[in-house]
Design a protein around this motif. Structure first.
Motif, PDB file in Angstrom:
ATOM      1  N   GLY A  70       0.811  -1.213   0.000  1.00 15.67           N
ATOM      2  CA  GLY A  70       0.000   0.000   0.000  1.00 15.67           C
ATOM      3  C   GLY A  70       0.841   1.257   0.000  1.00 15.67           C
ATOM      4  O   GLY A  70       0.548   2.221  -0.711  1.00 15.67           O
ATOM      5  N   VAL A  71       1.887   1.256   0.805  1.00 16.41           N
ATOM      6  CA  VAL A  71       2.784   2.409   0.867  1.00 16.41           C
ATOM      7  C   VAL A  71       3.462   2.626  -0.486  1.00 16.41           C
ATOM      8  O   VAL A  71       3.559   3.753  -0.984  1.00 16.41           O
ATOM      9  N   SER A  72       3.912   1.556  -1.107  1.00 15.19           N
ATOM     10  CA  SER A  72       4.557   1.664  -2.419  1.00 15.19           C
ATOM     11  C   SER A  72       3.585   2.182  -3.473  1.00 15.19           C
ATOM     12  O   SER A  72       3.940   3.026  -4.296  1.00 15.19           O
ATOM     13  N   THR A  73       2.356   1.685  -3.439  1.00 16.65           N
ATOM     14  CA  THR A  73       1.346   2.142  -4.390  1.00 16.65           C
ATOM     15  C   THR A  73       1.052   3.624  -4.198  1.00 16.65           C
ATOM     16  O   THR A  73       1.001   4.381  -5.172  1.00 16.65           O
ATOM     17  N   CYS A  74       0.869   4.032  -2.960  1.00 16.96           N
ATOM     18  CA  CYS A  74       0.607   5.448  -2.691  1.00 16.96           C
ATOM     19  C   CYS A  74       1.793   6.317  -3.105  1.00 16.96           C
ATOM     20  O   CYS A  74       1.613   7.404  -3.654  1.00 16.96           O
ATOM     21  N   GLY A  75       2.983   5.855  -2.855  1.00 22.48           N
ATOM     22  CA  GLY A  75       4.170   6.602  -3.270  1.00 22.48           C
ATOM     23  C   GLY A  75       4.247   6.745  -4.778  1.00 22.48           C
ATOM     24  O   GLY A  75       4.584   7.820  -5.299  1.00 22.48           O
ATOM     25  N   ALA A  76       3.909   5.676  -5.495  1.00 23.86           N
ATOM     26  CA  ALA A  76       3.934   5.733  -6.959  1.00 23.86           C
ATOM     27  C   ALA A  76       2.877   6.700  -7.490  1.00 23.86           C
ATOM     28  O   ALA A  76       3.144   7.502  -8.382  1.00 23.86           O
ATOM     29  N   VAL A  77       1.678   6.643  -6.928  1.00 25.99           N
ATOM     30  CA  VAL A  77       0.611   7.540  -7.359  1.00 25.99           C
ATOM     31  C   VAL A  77       0.977   8.991  -7.064  1.00 25.99           C
ATOM     32  O   VAL A  77       0.792   9.880  -7.900  1.00 25.99           O
ATOM     33  N   LEU A  78       1.504   9.237  -5.888  1.00 25.11           N
ATOM     34  CA  LEU A  78       1.906  10.600  -5.525  1.00 25.11           C
ATOM     35  C   LEU A  78       3.006  11.107  -6.450  1.00 25.11           C
ATOM     36  O   LEU A  78       2.976  12.260  -6.887  1.00 25.11           O
ATOM     37  N   THR A  79       3.951  10.260  -6.788  1.00 19.78           N
ATOM     38  CA  THR A  79       5.034  10.650  -7.704  1.00 19.78           C
ATOM     39  C   THR A  79       4.477  10.990  -9.083  1.00 19.78           C
ATOM     40  O   THR A  79       4.849  12.002  -9.684  1.00 19.78           O
ATOM     41  N   LEU A  80       3.578  10.161  -9.588  1.00 18.86           N
ATOM     42  CA  LEU A  80       2.952  10.438 -10.882  1.00 18.86           C
ATOM     43  C   LEU A  80       2.137  11.730 -10.842  1.00 18.86           C
ATOM     44  O   LEU A  80       2.165  12.535 -11.773  1.00 18.86           O
ATOM     45  N   PHE A  81       1.422  11.929  -9.759  1.00 19.39           N
ATOM     46  CA  PHE A  81       0.589  13.118  -9.625  1.00 19.39           C
ATOM     47  C   PHE A  81       1.438  14.387  -9.596  1.00 19.39           C
ATOM     48  O   PHE A  81       1.157  15.353 -10.311  1.00 19.39           O
TER      49      PHE A  81
ATOM     50  N   LEU B  35      -7.006  21.194  -6.226  1.00 17.82           N
ATOM     51  CA  LEU B  35      -6.924  19.784  -6.617  1.00 17.82           C
ATOM     52  C   LEU B  35      -5.661  19.154  -6.067  1.00 17.82           C
ATOM     53  O   LEU B  35      -5.689  18.045  -5.527  1.00 17.82           O
ATOM     54  N   PHE B  36      -4.570  19.863  -6.179  1.00 18.44           N
ATOM     55  CA  PHE B  36      -3.306  19.357  -5.656  1.00 18.44           C
ATOM     56  C   PHE B  36      -3.398  19.117  -4.159  1.00 18.44           C
ATOM     57  O   PHE B  36      -2.992  18.065  -3.661  1.00 18.44           O
ATOM     58  N   ALA B  37      -3.944  20.080  -3.439  1.00 14.65           N
ATOM     59  CA  ALA B  37      -4.038  19.966  -1.980  1.00 14.65           C
ATOM     60  C   ALA B  37      -4.929  18.799  -1.567  1.00 14.65           C
ATOM     61  O   ALA B  37      -4.570  18.004  -0.690  1.00 14.65           O
ATOM     62  N   LEU B  38      -6.096  18.683  -2.207  1.00 17.30           N
ATOM     63  CA  LEU B  38      -7.026  17.627  -1.822  1.00 17.30           C
ATOM     64  C   LEU B  38      -6.497  16.238  -2.159  1.00 17.30           C
ATOM     65  O   LEU B  38      -6.534  15.331  -1.326  1.00 17.30           O
ATOM     66  N   PHE B  39      -6.014  16.058  -3.378  1.00 20.32           N
ATOM     67  CA  PHE B  39      -5.529  14.747  -3.772  1.00 20.32           C
ATOM     68  C   PHE B  39      -4.255  14.383  -3.012  1.00 20.32           C
ATOM     69  O   PHE B  39      -4.095  13.249  -2.554  1.00 20.32           O
ATOM     70  N   GLY B  40      -3.360  15.342  -2.857  1.00 23.02           N
ATOM     71  CA  GLY B  40      -2.136  15.091  -2.095  1.00 23.02           C
ATOM     72  C   GLY B  40      -2.426  14.708  -0.659  1.00 23.02           C
ATOM     73  O   GLY B  40      -1.828  13.786  -0.103  1.00 23.02           O
ATOM     74  N   THR B  41      -3.377  15.415  -0.055  1.00 23.48           N
ATOM     75  CA  THR B  41      -3.763  15.094   1.322  1.00 23.48           C
ATOM     76  C   THR B  41      -4.374  13.698   1.414  1.00 23.48           C
ATOM     77  O   THR B  41      -4.085  12.946   2.348  1.00 23.48           O
ATOM     78  N   ALA B  42      -5.198  13.344   0.434  1.00 22.76           N
ATOM     79  CA  ALA B  42      -5.813  12.022   0.441  1.00 22.76           C
ATOM     80  C   ALA B  42      -4.752  10.927   0.354  1.00 22.76           C
ATOM     81  O   ALA B  42      -4.798   9.931   1.094  1.00 22.76           O
ATOM     82  N   ILE B  43      -3.792  11.092  -0.531  1.00 21.46           N
ATOM     83  CA  ILE B  43      -2.738  10.086  -0.681  1.00 21.46           C
ATOM     84  C   ILE B  43      -1.883  10.006   0.579  1.00 21.46           C
ATOM     85  O   ILE B  43      -1.562   8.911   1.078  1.00 21.46           O
ATOM     86  N   LEU B  44      -1.505  11.146   1.130  1.00 18.73           N
ATOM     87  CA  LEU B  44      -0.685  11.139   2.340  1.00 18.73           C
ATOM     88  C   LEU B  44      -1.431  10.523   3.521  1.00 18.73           C
ATOM     89  O   LEU B  44      -0.846   9.768   4.307  1.00 18.73           O
TER      90      LEU B  44
END
Length: 94
Positions: free
Chosen positions: A24-35, A48-57
């Motif tokens: 899960g951590v790896s997946t979230c890290g990959a998504v955050l990197t792509l985003f 959008l950046f704030a909301l999605f970034g906060t959700a992933i973190l």
């Protein structure tokens, strides 16, 4: 024999939880990197950046907290098993 089997199950559960949390951590890290990479080249609203970034973190931190809690819980089970085993090997007192 039952204590040995319980201890093995606890270790297997630990491994499964840690591997799932790392996944899960790896997946979230990959998504955050792509985003973040996609936002660098495009003009997108800061909201959008704030909301999605906060959700992933938050997801990443939740997975880390879950994995840590599971390790603490299983450590307690292993300690109790070790204590019962030691008591059984010591035999009845008195």
């Amino acid at each position: 024999h039952r204590l040995d089997r319980l201890q093995l199950r606890a270790l297997l559960l630990d491994a499964a939880v840690v591997l799932a949390a790392l996944s899960g951590v790896s997946t979230c890290g990959a998504v955050l990197t792509l985003f973040v990479g996609a936002l660098r080249d495009a003009t997108v609203a800061g909201v959008l950046f704030a909301l999605f970034g906060t959700a992933i973190l938050c997801t990443l931190l939740a997975l880390v907290a879950f994995g840590t809690e599971m390790l603490f819980a299983s450590r307690g089970v292993r300690n109790r098993v070790a204590l019962r085993r030691a008591q059984a090997e010591a035999g009845p007192e008195g």
